[in-house]
Enzyme design. Structure first.
Site, mmCIF file in Angstrom:
data_model
loop_
_atom_site.group_PDB
_atom_site.id
_atom_site.type_symbol
_atom_site.label_atom_id
_atom_site.label_comp_id
_atom_site.label_asym_id
_atom_site.label_seq_id
_atom_site.Cartn_x
_atom_site.Cartn_y
_atom_site.Cartn_z
ATOM 1 N N LYS A 75 -2.670 -5.903 5.735
ATOM 2 C CA LYS A 75 -2.362 -5.026 4.597
ATOM 3 C C LYS A 75 -1.489 -3.852 5.031
ATOM 4 C CE LYS A 75 -6.643 -4.070 3.133
ATOM 5 N NZ LYS A 75 -7.689 -3.518 2.229
ATOM 6 N N LYS A 135 -2.442 -1.527 7.100
ATOM 7 C CA LYS A 135 -3.301 -0.340 7.216
ATOM 8 C C LYS A 135 -3.960 -0.318 8.599
ATOM 9 C CE LYS A 135 -5.103 0.883 2.651
ATOM 10 N NZ LYS A 135 -6.324 1.102 1.868
HETATM 11 N N1 C2G Z 1 -10.019 3.986 -5.230
HETATM 12 C C1 C2G Z 1 -10.181 4.760 -6.373
HETATM 13 N N2 C2G Z 1 -9.757 6.044 -6.360
HETATM 14 C C2 C2G Z 1 -9.205 6.579 -5.244
HETATM 15 C C3 C2G Z 1 -9.056 5.807 -4.080
HETATM 16 C C4 C2G Z 1 -9.482 4.489 -4.094
HETATM 17 O O1 C2G Z 1 -10.686 4.279 -7.403
HETATM 18 N N3 C2G Z 1 -8.779 7.879 -5.286
HETATM 19 C C5 C2G Z 1 -10.469 2.583 -5.277
HETATM 20 C C6 C2G Z 1 -9.332 1.584 -5.042
HETATM 21 O O2 C2G Z 1 -8.626 1.336 -6.251
HETATM 22 C C7 C2G Z 1 -10.100 0.363 -4.551
HETATM 23 C C8 C2G Z 1 -11.304 0.983 -3.807
HETATM 24 O O3 C2G Z 1 -11.393 2.351 -4.240
HETATM 25 O O4 C2G Z 1 -10.585 -0.391 -5.664
HETATM 26 C C9 C2G Z 1 -11.132 0.957 -2.307
HETATM 27 O O5 C2G Z 1 -9.917 1.608 -1.991
HETATM 28 P P1 C2G Z 1 -9.176 1.198 -0.615
HETATM 29 O O6 C2G Z 1 -10.142 1.231 0.494
HETATM 30 O O7 C2G Z 1 -7.893 1.948 -0.535
HETATM 31 O O8 C2G Z 1 -8.872 -0.333 -0.939
HETATM 32 P P2 C2G Z 1 -7.516 -1.148 -0.749
HETATM 33 O O9 C2G Z 1 -6.901 -0.846 0.561
HETATM 34 O O10 C2G Z 1 -6.760 -0.964 -1.985
HETATM 35 O O11 C2G Z 1 -8.112 -2.630 -0.584
HETATM 36 O O12 C2G Z 1 -8.135 -7.268 -1.353
HETATM 37 C C10 C2G Z 1 -7.986 -5.997 -1.904
HETATM 38 C C11 C2G Z 1 -7.917 -4.914 -0.885
HETATM 39 O O13 C2G Z 1 -8.835 -5.090 0.170
HETATM 40 C C12 C2G Z 1 -8.146 -3.576 -1.577
#
Ligand code: C2G
Length: 136
Positions: free
Chosen positions: A44, A46
């Protein structure tokens, strides 16, 4: 028993994550979090500050979370939905209408919850970095 599933890295846990998990759990009775492994994070683009075990331990301490499973690739979602008899996959709105999730509508409900504005792991990392450089 309505079963909810969500995916993410959940690095440097913050109130945006907690709000997402709280609202996801409110949609059902049992919440599964598929937590991105370090290897998948690389896919991803990250790099998490905390390793998988630490991020897993922190999620398991949250009252809304019932089970944490590894998220290792993009392709596992249909298998996850079937294996854990998931009724609803929930993601933050930054994933709304994404090809990564829309196809799951054939297998379960897919719900996007409003992302929490003003907070992100990236923002925390950059702001902390600025503060420490000033203190030196
Ligand atoms: N999130 C949120 N508000 C934020 C930050 C994050 O609602 N200010 C939500 C994201 O939309 C996601 C969840 O928290 O649904 C986890 O965020 P991340 O760890 O950044 O997830 P991400 O890297 O987007 O991974 O297969 C899908 C991926 O693994 C999603």
């Amino acid at each position: 028993m309505k079963r909810v599933l969500t995916y993410g890295t959940f690095d440097i846990l913050h109130y945006g994550h907690i709000r997402l998990l709280k609202r996801a759990k409110a949609l059902g009775d049992y919440l599964i979090v598929a937590l991105s492994t370090e290897e998948f994070n690389e896919l991803k683009g990250k790099k998490s500050y905390y390793n998988y075990e630490t991020r897993k331990m922190m999620l398991e301490a949250i009252r809304y979370v019932d089970l944490v499973i590894p998220e290792e690739n993009w392709e596992q979602k249909i298998n996850d939905v079937n294996k854990y008899e998931v009724d609803i996959v929930v993601m933050g709105s930054d994933w709304a209408n994404s090809d990564r999730f829309e196809y799951l509508n054939e297998y379960c409900d897919v719900v996007y919850l409003e992302r929490t504005e003003g907070i992100s792991t990236t923002q925390i990392k950059s702001e902390l970095n600025i503060n420490t450089s000033v203190e030196k």
